[in-house]
Design a protein around this motif. Structure first.
Motif, PDB file in Angstrom:
ATOM      1  N   PRO A  20       0.830  -1.204   0.000  1.00 31.25           N
ATOM      2  CA  PRO A  20       0.000   0.000   0.000  1.00 31.25           C
ATOM      3  C   PRO A  20       0.868   1.258   0.000  1.00 31.25           C
ATOM      4  N   MET A  21       0.636   2.137  -0.980  1.00 25.69           N
ATOM      5  CA  MET A  21       1.375   3.397  -1.046  1.00 25.69           C
ATOM      6  C   MET A  21       0.604   4.526  -0.366  1.00 25.69           C
ATOM      7  N   SER A  22      -0.706   4.374  -0.273  1.00 27.03           N
ATOM      8  CA  SER A  22      -1.566   5.354   0.383  1.00 27.03           C
ATOM      9  C   SER A  22      -2.857   4.635   0.766  1.00 27.03           C
ATOM     10  N   SER A  23      -3.827   5.376   1.257  1.00 23.77           N
ATOM     11  CA  SER A  23      -5.111   4.766   1.615  1.00 23.77           C
ATOM     12  C   SER A  23      -5.937   4.403   0.389  1.00 23.77           C
ATOM     13  N   THR A  24      -5.498   4.825  -0.800  1.00 25.01           N
ATOM     14  CA  THR A  24      -6.285   4.571  -2.014  1.00 25.01           C
ATOM     15  C   THR A  24      -5.497   3.890  -3.130  1.00 25.01           C
ATOM     16  N   PHE A  25      -4.202   3.641  -2.948  1.00 29.06           N
ATOM     17  CA  PHE A  25      -3.383   3.116  -4.039  1.00 29.06           C
ATOM     18  C   PHE A  25      -2.444   2.033  -3.512  1.00 29.06           C
ATOM     19  N   LEU A  26      -2.385   0.901  -4.242  1.00 26.85           N
ATOM     20  CA  LEU A  26      -1.506  -0.190  -3.826  1.00 26.85           C
ATOM     21  C   LEU A  26      -0.977  -0.959  -5.032  1.00 26.85           C
ATOM     22  N   TYR A  27       0.082  -1.718  -4.788  1.00 26.31           N
ATOM     23  CA  TYR A  27       0.600  -2.710  -5.727  1.00 26.31           C
ATOM     24  C   TYR A  27       0.225  -4.089  -5.194  1.00 26.31           C
ATOM     25  N   ALA A  28      -0.018  -5.026  -6.109  1.00 21.37           N
ATOM     26  CA  ALA A  28      -0.309  -6.401  -5.721  1.00 21.37           C
ATOM     27  C   ALA A  28       0.508  -7.352  -6.576  1.00 21.37           C
ATOM     28  N   VAL A  29       0.956  -8.448  -5.961  1.00 22.20           N
ATOM     29  CA  VAL A  29       1.755  -9.468  -6.637  1.00 22.20           C
ATOM     30  C   VAL A  29       1.081 -10.811  -6.415  1.00 22.20           C
ATOM     31  N   GLU A  30       0.814 -11.547  -7.504  1.00 18.92           N
ATOM     32  CA  GLU A  30       0.189 -12.868  -7.403  1.00 18.92           C
ATOM     33  C   GLU A  30       0.781 -13.794  -8.447  1.00 18.92           C
ATOM     34  N   VAL A  31       0.496 -15.090  -8.322  1.00 17.40           N
ATOM     35  CA  VAL A  31       1.064 -16.106  -9.217  1.00 17.40           C
ATOM     36  C   VAL A  31      -0.053 -16.748 -10.023  1.00 17.40           C
ATOM     37  N   ARG A  32       0.147 -16.829 -11.359  1.00 15.41           N
ATOM     38  CA  ARG A  32      -0.888 -17.358 -12.252  1.00 15.41           C
ATOM     39  C   ARG A  32      -0.297 -18.392 -13.223  1.00 15.41           C
ATOM     40  N   PRO A  33      -0.239 -19.659 -12.835  1.00 15.96           N
ATOM     41  CA  PRO A  33       0.195 -20.711 -13.755  1.00 15.96           C
ATOM     42  C   PRO A  33      -0.971 -21.176 -14.627  1.00 15.96           C
ATOM     43  N   PRO A  34      -0.706 -21.957 -15.680  1.00 16.33           N
ATOM     44  CA  PRO A  34      -1.771 -22.407 -16.588  1.00 16.33           C
ATOM     45  C   PRO A  34      -2.516 -23.618 -16.047  1.00 16.33           C
ATOM     46  N   ILE A  35      -3.266 -23.410 -14.957  1.00 17.31           N
ATOM     47  CA  ILE A  35      -4.045 -24.496 -14.355  1.00 17.31           C
ATOM     48  C   ILE A  35      -5.442 -23.981 -14.047  1.00 17.31           C
ATOM     49  N   VAL A  46       2.032  -8.562 -11.686  1.00 14.49           N
ATOM     50  CA  VAL A  46       2.154  -7.354 -10.873  1.00 14.49           C
ATOM     51  C   VAL A  46       1.125  -6.351 -11.385  1.00 14.49           C
ATOM     52  N   TYR A  47       0.339  -5.797 -10.479  1.00 15.15           N
ATOM     53  CA  TYR A  47      -0.648  -4.812 -10.905  1.00 15.15           C
ATOM     54  C   TYR A  47      -0.894  -3.787  -9.803  1.00 15.15           C
ATOM     55  N   THR A  48      -1.500  -2.664 -10.187  1.00 18.90           N
ATOM     56  CA  THR A  48      -1.843  -1.609  -9.244  1.00 18.90           C
ATOM     57  C   THR A  48      -3.357  -1.550  -9.091  1.00 18.90           C
ATOM     58  N   VAL A  49      -3.797  -1.108  -7.914  1.00 17.66           N
ATOM     59  CA  VAL A  49      -5.218  -0.877  -7.635  1.00 17.66           C
ATOM     60  C   VAL A  49      -5.358   0.551  -7.120  1.00 17.66           C
ATOM     61  N   ASP A  50      -6.206   1.334  -7.776  1.00 10.79           N
ATOM     62  CA  ASP A  50      -6.402   2.740  -7.428  1.00 10.79           C
ATOM     63  C   ASP A  50      -7.899   2.970  -7.202  1.00 10.79           C
ATOM     64  N   SER A  51      -8.308   3.108  -5.950  1.00  9.24           N
ATOM     65  CA  SER A  51      -9.735   3.217  -5.641  1.00  9.24           C
ATOM     66  C   SER A  51     -10.305   4.597  -5.923  1.00  9.24           C
ATOM     67  N   THR A  52      -9.476   5.546  -6.382  1.00 10.95           N
ATOM     68  CA  THR A  52     -10.006   6.854  -6.779  1.00 10.95           C
ATOM     69  C   THR A  52     -10.530   6.816  -8.212  1.00 10.95           C
ATOM     70  N   LYS A  53     -10.219   5.749  -8.952  1.00  8.96           N
ATOM     71  CA  LYS A  53     -10.666   5.651 -10.343  1.00  8.96           C
ATOM     72  C   LYS A  53     -11.989   4.890 -10.399  1.00  8.96           C
ATOM     73  N   MET A  54     -12.903   5.426 -11.179  1.00  9.58           N
ATOM     74  CA  MET A  54     -14.246   4.862 -11.234  1.00  9.58           C
ATOM     75  C   MET A  54     -14.306   3.628 -12.116  1.00  9.58           C
ATOM     76  N   ASN A  55     -15.426   2.946 -12.020  1.00  9.11           N
ATOM     77  CA  ASN A  55     -15.708   1.771 -12.824  1.00  9.11           C
ATOM     78  C   ASN A  55     -15.470   2.052 -14.308  1.00  9.11           C
TER      79      ASN A  55
END
Length: 317
Positions: A223-238, A251-260
């Protein structure tokens, strides 16, 4: 016949949710064995113009009223309706969702969700109608955002920010799982399956297991702030991801200030090219021709070891 659509839905969506939720969500479908004659032609409900809330509400209000004598709505969360082919090609899938207190009460229970789909059956689009429509729209009913974008001038890939990595983005096969962060929001992951890197200069090494399987650590979150974070997960072909073009660490970011629909979640792609495209070939991996490190001004993610079971040891700083 109505049973055709029921069988089409039950063959895909319940299994998808049972597997993706690690058995925590049961998707039970009850269907009527006949069609319902509405009081007006389908085009009079103004459904062709996409999303007028009052029109969709009026449609479901009449539909629920007509079938209430046959349905015990005390056990119903959502209504899925198939409109006739006369609805036209422009009316594909419309979502009806209401806040508590503004839904439709039947049998003492408030129904808050509904979907209207075009019943113009085409074998080429049956997968789309049955699997993507039901799975994706049900994700909205539980609070998940659209992860595709409508305005992304710098995006090269057709499906821009997330693409095939989430069912909440693209309708094209082989779109598969929900992202780990969305599974966390849905409480399909436990707190013990999340690791956080929360202080400047902090470094964490962790073995992250495949998102598609139950158990183990699934996410490293920065988490970089209360509204922005980085996430790391593993996705094999299963599992639900068996058809994906690429695999590895996402690796991806999540920004809760951005709308749908405006990119609240954005994949940070490992490759700028390749046959899969920059988003579909987004995973980091170890080996010849692979990119094993993500780094920007905030976060560094390093892949240290790939294990035979599909898990990875990563270092996040």
């Amino acid at each position: 016949p109505p049973a055709f659509y029921r069988d089409l839905f039950t063959a895909t969506t319940p299994h998808w949710y049972a597997e993706s939720s690690y058995g925590r969500l049961s998707f039970d479908i009850a269907s009527l064995d006949h069609y319902v004659r509405m009081s007006n032609p389908i085009d009079s409900y103004n459904l062709l113009n996409c999303c007028p809330s009052a029109s969709i509400h009026a449609f479901f209000q009449e539909l629920i009223s007509k079938i209430d004598p046959e349905v015990d709505f005390s056990q119903v969360d959502s209504v899925y309706a198939i409109a006739p082919a006369a609805a036209g090609p422009h009316m594909t899938i419309l979502l009806w969702r209401r806040w508590p207190g503004s839904g439709i009460v039947a049998d003492g229970h408030e129904v808050l969700n509904g979907v209207v789909g075009n019943g113009n059956y085409n074998p080429a689009t049956a997968y789309y109608l049955a699997h993507y429509a039901m799975t994706h729209e049900t994700g909205h009913m539980m609070g998940l955002a659209d992860l595709y974008g409508r305005a992304c001038p710098t995006c090269v890939d057709t499906h821009d920010w997330v693409g095939v990595w989430s069912m909440m983005d693209t309708a094209d096969a082989p779109s598969a799982e929900f992202l780990g962060w969305d599974k966390w929001l849905l409480r399909w992951l436990d707190a013990t399956q999340i690791r956080g890197v929360t202080a400047s200069g902090q470094s964490l090494e962790e073995v992250v297991s495949p998102l598609e399987e139950p158990g183990g650590v699934k996410l490293v979150v920065v988490p970089m702030s209360s509204t922005f974070l980085y996430a790391v997960e593993v996705r094999p072909p299963i599992g639900q991801d068996v058809r994906l073009c690429d695999h590895g660490v996402l690796v991806y970011t999540v920004d809760s200030t951005k709308m749908n629909g405006s990119g609240p979640t954005r994949i940070q792609p490992a490759h700028l090219g390749g046959s899969c495209g920059p988003i579909s070939a987004a995973a980091y991996d170890l080996g010849p021709g692979e990119v094993s490190t993500f780094e920007d001004a905030n976060v560094k993610v390093e892949l240290l070891t790939a294990y035979p079971d599909g898990s990875y040891r990563v270092r996040v700083t």
